[in-house]
Design a protein around this motif. Structure first.
Motif, short mmCIF file in Angstrom:
data_model
loop_
_atom_site.label_atom_id
_atom_site.label_comp_id
_atom_site.label_asym_id
_atom_site.label_seq_id
_atom_site.Cartn_x
_atom_site.Cartn_y
_atom_site.Cartn_z
N THR A 2 -8.52 24.57 83.46
CA THR A 2 -9.57 23.55 83.41
C THR A 2 -9.16 22.34 84.25
OG1 THR A 2 -8.60 22.47 81.46
CG2 THR A 2 -10.19 24.27 81.08
N ALA A 3 -10.15 21.51 84.57
CA ALA A 3 -9.86 20.30 85.34
C ALA A 3 -8.93 19.37 84.58
CB ALA A 3 -11.18 19.58 85.65
N GLU A 4 -9.04 19.34 83.27
CA GLU A 4 -8.17 18.48 82.46
C GLU A 4 -6.71 18.90 82.57
OE1 GLU A 4 -7.66 17.08 77.78
OE2 GLU A 4 -9.31 18.40 78.36
N VAL A 5 -6.48 20.19 82.59
CA VAL A 5 -5.10 20.70 82.71
C VAL A 5 -4.54 20.39 84.09
CG1 VAL A 5 -3.71 22.81 82.79
CG2 VAL A 5 -5.40 22.49 80.98
N LEU A 6 -5.33 20.63 85.12
CA LEU A 6 -4.88 20.36 86.48
C LEU A 6 -4.64 18.87 86.69
CD1 LEU A 6 -7.25 22.76 88.46
CD2 LEU A 6 -4.83 23.10 87.93
N LEU A 7 -5.42 18.05 86.04
CA LEU A 7 -5.25 16.60 86.14
C LEU A 7 -3.94 16.18 85.50
CD1 LEU A 7 -6.82 14.10 87.18
CD2 LEU A 7 -7.70 13.80 84.87
N CYS A 15 -6.40 9.26 92.24
CA CYS A 15 -5.98 9.80 93.53
C CYS A 15 -6.62 11.16 93.80
CB CYS A 15 -4.46 9.98 93.55
SG CYS A 15 -3.54 8.43 93.52
N TYR A 16 -6.88 11.42 95.07
CA TYR A 16 -7.31 12.76 95.49
C TYR A 16 -6.11 13.70 95.36
CZ TYR A 16 -8.91 16.57 98.50
OH TYR A 16 -9.27 17.80 99.00
N VAL A 17 -6.36 14.85 94.74
CA VAL A 17 -5.30 15.84 94.53
C VAL A 17 -5.78 17.16 95.12
CG1 VAL A 17 -3.93 17.10 92.85
CG2 VAL A 17 -4.48 14.69 92.45
N GLN A 18 -5.01 17.71 96.02
CA GLN A 18 -5.39 18.95 96.69
C GLN A 18 -5.61 20.08 95.69
OE1 GLN A 18 -5.78 18.99 100.00
NE2 GLN A 18 -6.27 21.16 100.24
N PRO A 29 0.00 11.05 86.76
CA PRO A 29 0.59 10.49 85.54
C PRO A 29 -0.42 9.69 84.73
CG PRO A 29 1.26 9.22 87.46
CD PRO A 29 0.51 10.41 87.99
N MET A 30 -0.14 9.52 83.46
CA MET A 30 -1.01 8.76 82.57
C MET A 30 -0.50 7.33 82.45
SD MET A 30 -3.40 10.81 81.67
CE MET A 30 -3.68 12.55 82.03
N ASP A 31 -1.46 6.39 82.28
CA ASP A 31 -1.07 5.00 82.10
C ASP A 31 -0.81 4.70 80.63
OD1 ASP A 31 -3.56 4.83 80.91
OD2 ASP A 31 -4.50 3.78 82.56
N SER A 32 -0.64 3.44 80.29
CA SER A 32 -0.32 3.06 78.91
C SER A 32 -1.46 3.35 77.95
CB SER A 32 0.03 1.56 78.86
OG SER A 32 -1.04 0.78 79.37
N ASN A 33 -2.68 3.48 78.46
CA ASN A 33 -3.84 3.80 77.62
C ASN A 33 -4.14 5.29 77.60
OD1 ASN A 33 -4.37 1.04 77.00
ND2 ASN A 33 -5.37 0.80 78.99
#
Length: 356
Positions: free
Chosen positions: A68-73, A49-52, A78-82
């Motif tokens: 970092t982008a990882e933290v903002l993500l 998804c696009y996140v502002q 949310p994370m899936d089962s993988n």
């Protein structure tokens, strides 16, 4: 003079036959490229998804500048089962508390999410643009790709049906023209073959009398001509045509289902496409020996089994085992290619000349 002798007389392996083979190869290359280009033009890249907070060129707050982008993500999607970012959902509100290592997985599942209301961000490392990314045919709209494939398959299967009926009732080869009494037309075609093959003297020496003598030596009744209605009403012909319709339907369904779903065989679409094409070369050699030394029905039965069973096995092979899935796909592709060749030969063998 029998027809086989007449054909050798005008040339059965000259320029005319070579040009026909080259033309068929070129037509097949163009049609197959058009058929399977969707693997690349409609490839579905990784997306989220696009996140502002993450994707806007202007940061919302000064706090995000040091993240970092990882933290903002992590706080946005949310994370899936993988343990990968969900492709079709995002958090309704930014979840800053997820940066706390003490937050439990149970609490994470209770967080409120929503669809991708502002669109998607696509991975462009492999494909810069596809029709999927252009029209956002993902998540709730992913079925649109399957719908387009279903429409295409319907037209393809209809062409298989009409092609078999056409092949069974109206293929105007020289042998068929002679067998149905169309000697003048047969003479014209044979003269053309002899002329193209460089046998101009033979082309000029061919006469109606020679063709009529050929007609008398043909084993099949020369005056019997099957009309379209006779093909439909004749039980034997009807069963033969119906058999090959079912066989061609099954073969085409397996082949197209395999080649339009390359992503299921592994992540490298280009490698999958190349290997499934290369496997055809040894198959052609193998098919020659199968045709010469194995009965038709057992060979077709085994080919059908080896075409479908690897695909069934692949349903239970995890996607992470991409090499196993690819090898099973190659086995299925090799078997399907053999099956196509066997079907063409078998259909010619069990169909009378006037039917072919």
């Amino acid at each position: 003079m029998a027809f086989d002798e007449l054909l050798q007389h005008v040339g059965d392996s000259g320029r005319f036959q070579i040009w026909n083979i080259v033309l068929c190869i070129l037509l097949n290359i163009m049609s197959r490229s058009h058929m399977f280009v969707e693997n690349f033009s409609a490839a579905i890249p990784a997306h989220r998804c696009y996140v502002q907070l993450l994707d806007s060129p202007i940061p919302e707050t000064n706090v995000t500048l040091n993240m970092t982008a990882e933290v903002l993500l992590r706080v946005s999607i949310p994370m899936d089962s993988n343990h990968k970012p969900e492709q079709c959902r995002r958090f309704r509100q930014t979840q800053w508390q997820l940066l706390d290592a003490n937050v439990s997985a149970t609490n994470m599942t209770e967080l409120e999410t929503e669809p991708c209301l502002d669109g998607w961000i696509y991975d462009q490392s492999v494909f810069k643009s596809t029709i999927i990314t252009e029209w956002d045919l993902v998540c709730d709209f992913r079925l649109m790709k399957s719908l387009s494939q279903a429409i295409y398959m319907t037209g393809l299967l209809m062409s298989v049906f009409t092609g078999i009926v056409s092949d069974s009732g109206n293929v105007e080869s020289a042998r068929w023209l002679i067998a149905t009494g169309k000697t003048e037309r047969a003479l014209k075609e044979l003269r053309k073959v002899a002329w193209i093959n460089g046998k101009k003297d033979i082309a000029e020496s061919l006469t109606i009398e020679i063709l009529r003598s050929t007609m008398k030596e043909e084993e099949e009744p020369v005056r019997k001509h099957f009309t379209a209605m006779e093909i439909i009403l004749n039980p034997l012909i009807r069963r033969t045509v119906f058999f090959f319709i079912i066989l061609s339907f099954s073969t085409t369904l397996i082949l197209v289902g395999l080649l339009l779903n390359l992503e299921s065989l592994g992540t490298n679409l280009f490698l999958n496409q190349v290997l499934l094409g290369v496997v055809d070369f040894p198959v052609r050699v193998l098919s020659y020996f199968v045709i010469r030394h194995v009965n038709r029905r057992p060979s077709i039965m085994v080919s059908l089994f080896l075409s479908g069973s690897p695909m069934l096995v692949n349903l239970f092979v995890p996607r992470e085992m991409s090499m196993v899935r690819l090898l099973l796909g190659m086995l299925a592709k090799a078997s399907i290619s053999t099956l196509f060749i066997l079907c063409i030969v078998f259909q010619s063998e069990i169909s009378a000349t006037t039917l072919r």
